[in-house]
Scaffold this active site. Structure first.
Site, short mmCIF file in Angstrom:
data_model
loop_
_atom_site.label_atom_id
_atom_site.label_comp_id
_atom_site.label_asym_id
_atom_site.label_seq_id
_atom_site.Cartn_x
_atom_site.Cartn_y
_atom_site.Cartn_z
N GLY A 19 0.85 -1.20 0.00
CA GLY A 19 0.00 0.00 0.00
C GLY A 19 0.88 1.23 0.00
O GLY A 19 1.87 1.31 0.74
N ASN A 41 3.92 1.91 2.49
CA ASN A 41 5.25 1.88 1.87
C ASN A 41 6.01 3.17 2.16
O ASN A 41 7.21 3.15 2.50
CB ASN A 41 5.14 1.70 0.36
CG ASN A 41 4.65 0.32 -0.05
OD1 ASN A 41 4.55 -0.59 0.77
ND2 ASN A 41 4.35 0.17 -1.32
N ASP A 89 7.51 5.07 -4.02
CA ASP A 89 7.17 5.40 -2.63
C ASP A 89 8.42 5.73 -1.83
O ASP A 89 8.43 6.67 -1.03
CB ASP A 89 6.41 4.24 -1.99
CG ASP A 89 5.08 3.98 -2.67
OD1 ASP A 89 4.44 4.95 -3.10
OD2 ASP A 89 4.68 2.81 -2.77
#
Length: 282
Positions: free
Chosen positions: A45, A49, A232
């Site tokens: 997610g 992350n 991310d």
């Protein structure tokens, strides 16, 4: 002796998932079955992350999102706490914990199907964001959550992914917008943001202030294993660098180095070092 930079304090708002990742030599075409998959199950997610990456880079991190009242949700909470993420803002939903179905081929490229689950049930009126907090978030959650986080933040960084029209008033609250090349093309409204970062994959990234380039950095060569968590990790590194007062060129260069380290790791939440371990060339 130069004092160490201050520890950035960051609140991340976003999706929390279980990632079910099938590694294959070649991704299947439409209607095709491939039978050489190796399955991995782990946390993911974009919100989780980014929170984990920021914590591993040395920030004090609080995560706001939602998980289900299920085994997955409890396991993810424990894992987040184990890496130093404050989970007191993670809500518990009646919906199941979110799940991402990911296929990664031999080149590291991926395709993803997200089943939102609890991420779609975050209560926007119950976001526990401290007044004036520095907030990093993405668009895997509802417009109501995006708007509420933007209103509450003191510093607001938006990773506009997956790309979609922004809720009214959100862009005006953004101090920093981060997009990749595809998202940049899909979201012309962000082109004049106060600070806009466009990631260019292996070619690095550029930082714009109201449309004018203020910093750029080349990519860092590496062996690509998995691109799922790289963006991310990059976002977390860039925001952490800017929050602690790094020069924009240095912050961008470190973020590119962190992103490169992330694509060389099989996990969506790669093992990262402290931000200062990613040296900036003189």
């Amino acid at each position: 002796m130069t004092p160490p930079p201050p520890t950035p304090e960051l609140t991340v708002v976003g999706a929390i998932n279980v990632d079910l990742t099938a590694r294959v030599e070649r991704a299947p075409a439409a209607g095709e079955t491939v039978a050489d998959g190796v399955l991995h199950r782990g946390p993911g997610g974009k919100g989780a992350n980014q929170a984990v990456a920021a914590a591993r880079l040395g920030a004090a991190v609080r995560l706001i999102g939602a998980v289900g009242d299920d085994l997955d949700g409890r396991g993810i909470r424990d894992q987040l706490v184990s890496v130093g993420v404050d989970t007191t803002g993670v809500q518990t939903s009646d919906a199941a914990t979110g799940t991402a179905l990911i296929v990664v081929d031999a080149t590291g490229e991926n395709s993803i199907v997200v089943c939102a689950g609890a991420n779609a049930a975050i209560d926007a009126e119950a976001l526990d964001i401290e007044s004036g907090a520095a907030v990093l978030m993405q668009l895997e959650v509802s417009d109501a959550v995006v708007s509420a986080a933007a209103r509450a933040a003191g510093f607001f960084a938006l990773n506009a992914a997956p790309a979609r029209p922004l809720p009214d008033g959100v862009l005006e609250r953004c101090d920093l917008v981060i997009v990749n090349e595809t998202e940049y093309a899909q979201l012309p409204e962000v082109h004049d943001a106060p600070l806009l970062c466009v990631t260019l994959g292996a070619q690095g990234a550029r930082l714009y202030r109201h449309g004018e380039v203020v910093a750029s950095s080349p990519g860092v060569a590496t062996t690509v294993v998995n691109t799922v968590g790289a963006g991310d990790a990059f976002c977390a590194a860039l925001v952490c660098g800017l929050l602690r007062g790094d020069d924009p060129d240095d912050a961008l260069a470190r973020a590119c180095a962190v992103g490169s380290a992330a694509v060389a790791d099989e996990a969506s939440q790669p093992a990262l070092q402290n931000l200062d371990a990613y040296e900036v060339a003189p």
